[in-house]
Design an enzyme around this catalytic site. Structure first.
Site, PDB file in Angstrom:
ATOM      1  N   VAL A  39       4.401   2.828   2.592  1.00 40.92           N
ATOM      2  CA  VAL A  39       5.133   1.833   3.390  1.00 40.92           C
ATOM      3  C   VAL A  39       6.624   1.834   3.080  1.00 40.92           C
ATOM      4  CG1 VAL A  39       3.136   0.331   3.680  1.00 40.92           C
ATOM      5  CG2 VAL A  39       4.617   0.006   1.704  1.00 40.92           C
ATOM      6  N   PRO A  72       0.825  -1.213   0.000  1.00 39.37           N
ATOM      7  CA  PRO A  72       0.000   0.000   0.000  1.00 39.37           C
ATOM      8  C   PRO A  72       0.855   1.257   0.000  1.00 39.37           C
ATOM      9  CG  PRO A  72      -0.037  -1.068   2.151  1.00 39.37           C
ATOM     10  CD  PRO A  72       0.675  -1.993   1.236  1.00 39.37           C
ATOM     11  N   LYS A  80      -5.078  -7.670   7.047  1.00 32.47           N
ATOM     12  CA  LYS A  80      -6.358  -7.773   7.740  1.00 32.47           C
ATOM     13  C   LYS A  80      -6.170  -7.795   9.250  1.00 32.47           C
ATOM     14  CE  LYS A  80      -8.702 -10.082   3.903  1.00 32.47           C
ATOM     15  NZ  LYS A  80      -9.380 -11.292   3.426  1.00 32.47           N
ATOM     16  N   SER A 136     -13.932 -13.211   0.415  1.00 32.17           N
ATOM     17  CA  SER A 136     -13.529 -13.485   1.798  1.00 32.17           C
ATOM     18  C   SER A 136     -14.538 -13.026   2.838  1.00 32.17           C
ATOM     19  CB  SER A 136     -12.171 -12.838   2.084  1.00 32.17           C
ATOM     20  OG  SER A 136     -12.252 -11.438   1.963  1.00 32.17           O
ATOM     21  N   LYS A 167       8.235   1.859  -0.340  1.00 30.86           N
ATOM     22  CA  LYS A 167       8.709   1.127  -1.520  1.00 30.86           C
ATOM     23  C   LYS A 167       9.754   1.936  -2.283  1.00 30.86           C
ATOM     24  CE  LYS A 167       4.573   0.780  -3.240  1.00 30.86           C
ATOM     25  NZ  LYS A 167       3.828   1.458  -2.165  1.00 30.86           N
ATOM     26  N   THR A 168       9.449   3.199  -2.561  1.00 29.49           N
ATOM     27  CA  THR A 168      10.397   4.036  -3.316  1.00 29.49           C
ATOM     28  C   THR A 168      11.665   4.299  -2.516  1.00 29.49           C
ATOM     29  OG1 THR A 168       8.528   5.101  -4.419  1.00 29.49           O
ATOM     30  CG2 THR A 168      10.654   6.217  -4.531  1.00 29.49           C
TER      31      THR A 168
END
Length: 846
Positions: A355, A352, A716, A673, A357-358
């Site tokens: 967090v 998401p 979750k 789910s 990533k880059t």
């Protein structure tokens, strides 16, 4: 035999009748010379087998040398001695005395064999002629040497003089010294000169070719200077000079380490440019092409760091938590460090927003010493953005790969392709398909940009991609290794904020030490009540907001420093945005807390259901996708099939509709789910038993009641922890995934694996369900009344008849208006066949 002082020689062999200057530096050799000068100036010269040996012994010297006379000796200021010696006769080394300050040897002189005759004379002439040819090619020999040799009539002296003047190996010269037959020495000298002549002729050709090339270069330079002068007179020269530009491009082509194909292409384009008018449009196109081609980092590479420990330290310093992700990156770098190759899957960081990533890509570049390039692919729809435009189009440009590679200045950067899942597609092509070649290690060694029209080697580039979801073409997914970044727990967010975010915002807002303090309790309150995300991007914005308001207070003179605590955070951050804790304050009927995975992390998903009058239909609202609709139909069918087991009268489904709603109707929802949550909500509504408010659940349900596994478990569970949930029901088959869940998540939640819906209902409902008995008679009695047909002719059968009320008592429902136990209420065909007074038997039969 006579005893002489011995002077060992390095890299030289002295022949009889030869005057040679020598430089002597070894102590024993200097002592030997001094001893010779003190006596009769006679000394024995012998070559060493190994020139590197400083203290030679008997085994390190050849067996034959020459006796010589020291003609002159001169001591130099640096301690070495320059000596001039003249060889006398050959002599063999018999014994060597190494005990004194210098070497002394017993030697026996060797006389040459007497040779004469026509054959020897012819051989002497051939050697002299050959030496003249040799002397012409060898510039190091004086011109008069050949003339002096032609005057020698003695075969022995001639052979020694020739060998002494030709350049051959020490071993070959020593072999000729040891040969006492002058005729054979002449033959050996002739053969040696034959070989040397071949080498000298090749050297002459090389020198001639180099000279011609130099003359050509000088000629071109002269003509270019003339051309510049002509252009200057004609006024065609630009600010920096067209001629200078051509010369600069020519120099670049010559000096850059380009591929053969690229050099050939650049040379051809430069030739075109030379023939074009400088101000023409075609010249501009060619000039731009050459600027791009020559601006690429041909042969330029960054020095790659291979220290795995240092890389781990960089990742730990820049990123808190994410241990599994960092371990995988370090393993990837370890393989590259050992193999020196990038052959392997392309890393794809999926998670998401916010967090890291880059920033992980930046840290990898920093840890490996590579240049960092970032290219966002969000909204890219044109294939030419990747591959470039063909030069036939006006305003054509190279693709993003080539452009960024030129900007990096190195052929081995780290290339971060950001938001690869946001690629578009339209009539102009599919950029995702163009990336297949770029991200395939087996193909990108010959990547071809449409603008450059040459093969470009991208095999040294380290590609890393990022995405929020895996909504990518399968072919592209096959070329990448997926590394998931699920999100951060509350404790991890606190640690990240204290280590990085707060200090970053203090510096960005120009605050000094002690002016802005955010306590840990205040930070937790900020996280719980003002943010709800998987990453820390919103948290950083909220901290920036606090810093701005604190700075304003300080500049207004209302405070010298600001400390943010849970008590005063509302003054700075505003009204509380989220309620931390349970979403429901009490147990409710039909309200179930489910868990959902979204692109921005996990979310709590409330499932609500109510019953309304109807005919057993299910009404669905909340912008549901096809998969979720099917999941609701499956859950509804399962509850209807098992209704008596859960204490539900099946007849209720004939009189009631069920309305199932998932709040936040503007948000699309899809996925299987939520199956167990929907079953629980329906059962709770039909039985009137409330659902526990502290319980959340996730899992797909089948028509047999089995709970199937789901994905995104960590996201979750993080959402459940953020929402204050205490107990989470997960599928039994997902129990193995708990090994990857951080300990603080498992400690904050009671996680119960379940395999069947019955277990879910037992744990989620506040009261146990009691099964009921339901027979066919109950089913028949529960059937809704049906409309009877119109009366027919009078019944002619004389049997047991029932009194029939007048038609005014029938109403709109006909016979169906009577009680369920009255045979007259059975809507059968006998009314049409037998009239107003049907018989009991016929009605029962029909």
């Amino acid at each position: 035999m006579t005893q002489y002082p011995v002077l060992p020689l390095r890299d030289i062999v002295v022949f009889p009748h030869m005057i040679v200057p020598l430089f002597v530096g070894r102590d024993k050799s200097v002592a030997a010379l001094e001893a010779a000068m003190a006596a009769d100036k006679e000394i024995f010269l012998v070559a060493q087998l190994d020139p590197a040996e400083d203290d030679p012994s008997r085994d390190d010297l050849y067996t034959m040398g020459v006796t010589a006379t020291v003609l002159q000796l001169l001591k130099l200021p640096d301690g070495t001695v320059r000596v001039l010696v003249e060889g006398k006769v050959r002599a063999t080394l018999e014994t060597l005395d190494e005990s004194g300050d210098f070497l002394k040897a017993e030697v026996a002189t060797v006389a040459d064999v007497e040779v004469e005759g026509a054959e020897v004379t012819a051989l002497m002439r051939s050697v002299v002629d050959q030496f003249e040819n040799y002397a012409k090619l060898n510039r190091k020999l004086p011109t008069e040497t050949a003339t002096q040799l032609s005057e020698i009539t003695d075969a022995a002296k001639l052979s020694d003089a020739v060998v002494a003047n030709i350049q051959i190996k020490v071993a070959d010269k020593q072999a000729m010294l040891m040969q006492t037959d002058p005729a054979k020495r002449l033959e050996m000298a002739f053969a040696a000169m034959e070989g040397e002549l071949g080498v000298l002729q090749v050297e002459k050709k090389i020198k001639s070719r180099v000279k011609r090339q130099m003359e050509k270069t000088q000629r071109e330079y002269y003509l270019n200077e003339q051309l510049k002068a002509i252009q200057r007179e004609l006024g065609n020269e630009g600010d920096e000079g067209e001629g200078d530009e051509i010369a600069e491009l020519t120099q670049k082509i010559a000096t850059l380490k380009m591929s053969k194909e690229a050099r050939s292409k650049a040379t051809a384009e430069l030739k075109k440019l030379k023939t074009m008018a400088p101000m023409s449009a075609e010249a501009t196109v060619v000039r731009n092409y050459l600027d791009v081609l020559l601006g690429l980092p041909w042969g330029k590479k960054s020095k790659i760091k291979k220290d795995i420990s240092a890389a781990q330290a960089v990742l730990d310093e820049d990123h808190y938590a994410l241990e599994k992700v960092k371990d995988r990156i370090i393993e990837y770098l370890a393989v590259q460090a050992r193999t020196n190759k990038l052959k392997g899957p392309i890393l794809c960081l999926v998670g998401p927003p916010g967090v890291g990533k880059t920033s992980l890509g930046k840290s990898i570049a920093k840890a490996t010493g590579r240049e960092f390039i970032r290219q966002s692919l969000g909204g890219v729809r044109d294939e030419a953005e990747i591959r470039g435009h063909r030069r036939t189009y006006i305003g054509s440009l190279p693709g993003k790969i080539v452009t960024n590679l030129k900007k990096a200045g190195a052929s081995n950067p780290l290339f971060l392709l950001d938001e690869i899942d946001k690629l578009g597609q339209d009539f102009r092509g599919d950029p995702a398909s163009a990336l297949l070649e770029v991200l395939d290690p087996e193909q990108n060694g010959k990547f071809q940009d449409h603008y450059l029209e040459i093969d470009l080697d991208l095999s040294d580039v380290m590609f890393v991609t990022t995405a929020n979801t895996l909504n990518l073409p399968q072919a592209l997914l096959d070329r990448m290794e997926i590394i998931r970044l699920e999100g951060y727990t509350e404790d991890e967010k606190v640690e990240i904020a204290e280590r990085h975010l707060i200090a970053k915002q203090i510096e960005a807002h120009g605050l000094k030490d002690g002016e802005f303090i955010l306590t840990q309790e205040g930070l937790r309150t900020l996280i719980q009540q003002y943010t709800r995300e998987a990453g820390v991007r919103t948290l950083e914005r909220e901290i920036a907001k606090l810093a701005r308001k604190a700075l304003r207070r300080i500049l207004e003179g209302k405070a010298t420093s600001v400390t943010i605590t849970p008590d005063n955070i509302a003054e700075f951050a505003g009204v509380q945005k989220y309620r931390h804790g349970l979403s429901e304050t009490e147990n409710q009927i039909g309200a179930v807390t489910g868990l959902a995975w979204t692109e921005v992390g996990g979310e709590l998903l409330t499932i609500e259901s109510v019953t309304v009058s109807g005919k057993g239909a299910a009404k669905l609202t909340g912008t549901l996708g096809d998969v979720m609709k099917e999941s609701i139909e499956t859950a509804f069918s399962y509850v209807k099939a098992r209704a008596p087991s859960y204490g539900i009268k099946p007849s209720l489904f004939n009189r009631k509709d069920i309305h199932i709603h998932l709040p936040e109707g503007a948000t699309p929802k899809d996925g299987p789910s939520a199956g167990v949550g929907i079953v629980t909500s329906i059962v709770s509504t039909m039985t009137g038993v409330p659902v526990r408010r502290e319980v959340a659940m996730t899992g797909e349900v089948t028509l047999r009641g089995r709970v199937l596994p789901i994905g995104g478990l960590k996201e979750k569970l993080l959402a459940a922890l953020r929402g204050g949930i205490e107990t989470v029901l997960i599928p039994q088959e997902n129990e193995k995934d708990l090994a990857d869940i951080p300990a603080n998540i498992k400690e904050g939640l009671k996680i119960i694996p379940v395999s069947h819906v019955d277990e879910v209902l037992r744990l989620a409902l506040t009261e146990p369900l009691e099964a009921i008995e339901w027979t066919d008679a109950d089913e028949l009695a529960a059937l809704p009344p049906r409309r009877s047909p119109r009366w027919g002719p009078r019944c002619t059968t004389e049997r047991d008849v029932l009194p029939i009320p007048p038609p005014s008592a029938w109403g709109d429902s006909g016979i169906g208006a009577f009680s369920a136990t009255d045979p007259r209420s059975i809507a059968c065909k006998c009314w049409a066949r037998h009239g107003k007074q049907p018989c009991r038997e016929l009605c029962a039969a029909d």
